[in-house]
Scaffold this motif. Structure first.
Motif, mmCIF file in Angstrom:
data_model
loop_
_atom_site.group_PDB
_atom_site.id
_atom_site.type_symbol
_atom_site.label_atom_id
_atom_site.label_comp_id
_atom_site.label_asym_id
_atom_site.label_seq_id
_atom_site.Cartn_x
_atom_site.Cartn_y
_atom_site.Cartn_z
ATOM 1 N N GLY A 218 33.154 42.793 42.063
ATOM 2 C CA GLY A 218 32.371 41.712 41.486
ATOM 3 C C GLY A 218 31.171 41.385 42.354
ATOM 4 O O GLY A 218 30.874 42.096 43.320
ATOM 5 N N ALA A 219 30.500 40.306 42.020
ATOM 6 C CA ALA A 219 29.320 39.914 42.788
ATOM 7 C C ALA A 219 29.696 39.483 44.197
ATOM 8 O O ALA A 219 29.062 39.881 45.177
ATOM 9 C CB ALA A 219 28.574 38.800 42.068
ATOM 10 N N GLU A 220 30.754 38.668 44.302
ATOM 11 C CA GLU A 220 31.124 38.087 45.598
ATOM 12 C C GLU A 220 32.440 38.600 46.144
ATOM 13 O O GLU A 220 32.744 38.386 47.315
ATOM 14 C CB GLU A 220 31.204 36.556 45.473
ATOM 15 C CG GLU A 220 29.943 35.888 44.951
ATOM 16 C CD GLU A 220 28.814 35.899 45.965
ATOM 17 O OE1 GLU A 220 29.095 36.157 47.161
ATOM 18 O OE2 GLU A 220 27.665 35.643 45.573
ATOM 19 N N THR A 221 33.239 39.237 45.304
ATOM 20 C CA THR A 221 34.577 39.645 45.737
ATOM 21 C C THR A 221 34.918 41.059 45.300
ATOM 22 O O THR A 221 34.353 41.588 44.346
ATOM 23 C CB THR A 221 35.654 38.692 45.171
ATOM 24 O OG1 THR A 221 35.619 38.742 43.738
ATOM 25 C CG2 THR A 221 35.451 37.266 45.662
ATOM 26 N N VAL A 237 42.500 39.949 47.158
ATOM 27 C CA VAL A 237 41.072 39.740 46.918
ATOM 28 C C VAL A 237 40.358 39.679 48.263
ATOM 29 O O VAL A 237 40.740 38.891 49.146
ATOM 30 C CB VAL A 237 40.820 38.440 46.127
ATOM 31 C CG1 VAL A 237 39.318 38.246 45.893
ATOM 32 C CG2 VAL A 237 41.561 38.469 44.786
ATOM 33 N N PHE A 238 39.332 40.508 48.409
ATOM 34 C CA PHE A 238 38.529 40.538 49.636
ATOM 35 C C PHE A 238 37.187 39.838 49.394
ATOM 36 O O PHE A 238 36.584 40.009 48.327
ATOM 37 C CB PHE A 238 38.266 41.980 50.081
ATOM 38 C CG PHE A 238 39.498 42.788 50.343
ATOM 39 C CD1 PHE A 238 40.186 42.668 51.542
ATOM 40 C CD2 PHE A 238 39.981 43.678 49.390
ATOM 41 C CE1 PHE A 238 41.325 43.412 51.793
ATOM 42 C CE2 PHE A 238 41.109 44.431 49.621
ATOM 43 C CZ PHE A 238 41.792 44.301 50.820
ATOM 44 N N PRO A 239 36.688 39.100 50.370
ATOM 45 C CA PRO A 239 35.405 38.391 50.214
ATOM 46 C C PRO A 239 34.200 39.287 50.465
ATOM 47 O O PRO A 239 33.386 39.058 51.361
ATOM 48 C CB PRO A 239 35.508 37.275 51.257
ATOM 49 C CG PRO A 239 36.333 37.870 52.344
ATOM 50 C CD PRO A 239 37.353 38.748 51.651
ATOM 51 N N ILE A 240 34.097 40.344 49.674
ATOM 52 C CA ILE A 240 32.982 41.272 49.787
ATOM 53 C C ILE A 240 32.677 41.783 48.389
ATOM 54 O O ILE A 240 33.598 41.974 47.581
ATOM 55 C CB ILE A 240 33.333 42.447 50.732
ATOM 56 C CG1 ILE A 240 32.131 43.373 50.929
ATOM 57 C CG2 ILE A 240 34.540 43.211 50.220
ATOM 58 C CD1 ILE A 240 32.384 44.470 51.978
ATOM 59 N N GLY A 241 31.400 41.952 48.061
ATOM 60 C CA GLY A 241 31.074 42.368 46.708
ATOM 61 C C GLY A 241 29.684 42.954 46.589
ATOM 62 O O GLY A 241 29.034 43.304 47.589
ATOM 63 N N ALA A 242 29.209 43.062 45.343
ATOM 64 C CA ALA A 242 27.922 43.694 45.069
ATOM 65 C C ALA A 242 26.753 42.918 45.664
ATOM 66 O O ALA A 242 25.717 43.508 45.984
ATOM 67 C CB ALA A 242 27.729 43.838 43.561
ATOM 68 N N LYS A 264 18.635 48.071 43.568
ATOM 69 C CA LYS A 264 20.052 48.403 43.413
ATOM 70 C C LYS A 264 20.363 48.850 41.983
ATOM 71 O O LYS A 264 21.115 49.793 41.755
ATOM 72 C CB LYS A 264 20.911 47.185 43.766
ATOM 73 C CG LYS A 264 22.413 47.450 43.705
ATOM 74 C CD LYS A 264 23.215 46.215 44.078
ATOM 75 C CE LYS A 264 23.212 45.196 42.960
ATOM 76 N NZ LYS A 264 24.073 44.033 43.266
ATOM 77 N N ARG A 265 19.753 48.180 41.023
ATOM 78 C CA ARG A 265 20.034 48.475 39.615
ATOM 79 C C ARG A 265 19.294 49.712 39.112
ATOM 80 O O ARG A 265 19.834 50.492 38.337
ATOM 81 C CB ARG A 265 19.652 47.273 38.745
ATOM 82 C CG ARG A 265 20.531 46.047 38.955
ATOM 83 C CD ARG A 265 20.025 44.869 38.133
ATOM 84 N NE ARG A 265 20.872 43.703 38.303
ATOM 85 C CZ ARG A 265 21.949 43.447 37.556
ATOM 86 N NH1 ARG A 265 22.287 44.292 36.593
ATOM 87 N NH2 ARG A 265 22.667 42.366 37.758
ATOM 88 N N SER A 317 30.507 48.049 39.883
ATOM 89 C CA SER A 317 30.943 49.437 39.890
ATOM 90 C C SER A 317 29.852 50.400 39.426
ATOM 91 O O SER A 317 29.958 51.606 39.633
ATOM 92 C CB SER A 317 32.178 49.608 38.991
ATOM 93 O OG SER A 317 31.852 49.305 37.639
ATOM 94 N N ALA A 318 28.784 49.866 38.819
ATOM 95 C CA ALA A 318 27.770 50.725 38.231
ATOM 96 C C ALA A 318 27.039 51.583 39.259
ATOM 97 O O ALA A 318 26.609 52.704 38.970
ATOM 98 C CB ALA A 318 26.760 49.874 37.452
#
Length: 321
Positions: A218-221, A237-242, A264-265, A317-318
């Motif tokens: 996810g964005a934050e996790t 759940v880990f506090p790391i994301g996109a 990124k996109r 995931s993209a």
């Protein structure tokens, strides 16, 4: 007791664990399948029900947009399943035991319930404070210290032991989510962990039975749910994301967060930056994520033992490929 893990069409939750005003409804049997990555839709007794993952919860505004959920589900949304996620979600394994109550030593639902309650009472206090159990997943039963294959009902013995995965969330978090959804005029049928709701539309039965990890970026996790023999055996759940990838790109290329998100996109070539350098930046952060997953699998003794591998999903995931 908390809701015990069942197949999606059979899953239920004891609403004594949730705030007043969240009135449960009988769930019945599922008649329709997934409607897309943003939610689940189930036709039930002539009613259209969509998962609350389709609701756009307004952070800080205490409200949800009902119209957006209806559009995502392509149907009128009046009742929902509430998918609870975020860093407040946690999975904890605990065990408990009870003496079989009947004189003829036959194990009944009463004994199973007592064993589950004993296991829940053994959750370490620091992991139970200010939290609600939203799933209780039976992992193993023992009768007189011998492992049982399947359910222990109608078997005989003197002592029943149960080992369960308890999935908990912050009490205030789930209460606020339920309140926000109800303020939008939508009835909450049931609440479930977001990684498990995602598994209904992402994983096949064969993958869950063989053993796999569902990793949602996810964005934050980064949330992971580990499945084996058809049931979830671990959740974290880990506090790391996109968003961390975006921040890394902004620092690496010395650009604004908006430009970093565009890179990124769309790729570095969209703004005339070197693709190889972008790949290095993204790969470093992805390595961090997969190292966390590997460390968790080693911790629970599943590293290298899940034939169906890792299935990656979520908005972040993209860019993995």
């Amino acid at each position: 007791m908390a809701g015990t893990w069942r197949a999606p069409e059979e899953m239920f939750t004891d609403w004594s664990r949730f705030p007043a005003g969240a009135v449960p409804a009988k769930t019945g049997s599922a008649a329709s399948g997934p409607i897309g990555a943003r939610g689940l839709a189930t036709a039930r007794a002539g009613e259209e029900v969509a998962a609350a993952t389709a609701l756009q919860l307004q952070s800080g505004h205490g409200a949800a947009k009902k119209g957006t959920a209806s559009q995502a589900a392509a149907t009128s949304v009046n009742r929902v399943y509430l998918a609870v996620g975020g860093v407040g979600l946690e999975g904890t394994v605990a065990s408990g035991s009870t003496i079989v109550t009947r004189a003829d030593s036959e194990i009944t639902e009463v004994d199973v319930k007592l064993a589950h309650e004993a296991a829940e009472s053994n959750i370490p206090a620091p992991l139970a404070a200010n939290r609600k159990v939203i799933h209780a997943v039976p992992l193993q039963y023992k009768i007189d210290n011998k492992e049982v294959l399947g359910r222990p009902l109608s078997m005989h013995g003197m002592k029943l032991e149960a080992k369960l995965l308890f999935i908990t969330t912050l009490e205030q978090h789930v209460s606020d989510l339920i309140e926000a959804v109800e303020q939008a005029g939508v009835e909450v049928i049931d609440a479930l962990a977001a990684p498990l709701s995602a598994s209904f539309v992402t994983l096949t039965s064969a993958q869950k039975i063989a053993g796999c990890v569902l990793a949602n970026i996810g964005a934050e996790t980064l949330s992971i749910a580990v499945f084996e023999d058809g049931i979830p055996v671990s959740l974290h759940v880990f506090p790391i994301g996109a968003t961390d990838v975006t921040n890394d790109i902004a620092l690496g290329f010395k650009v604004s967060l908006e430009d970093a998100e565009e890179i990124k996109r769309s790729g570095a070539s969209s703004l005339s930056y070197p693709e190889r350098e972008l790949e290095t930046i993204v790969r470093a952060r992805l390595n961090d994520m997969f190292e966390l997953i590997e460390a968790h699998l080693k911790k629970i003794g599943r590293s290298g033992l899940l034939p169906a591998g890792v299935v990656i999903t979520g908005g972040g995931s993209a860019f993995v490929s």
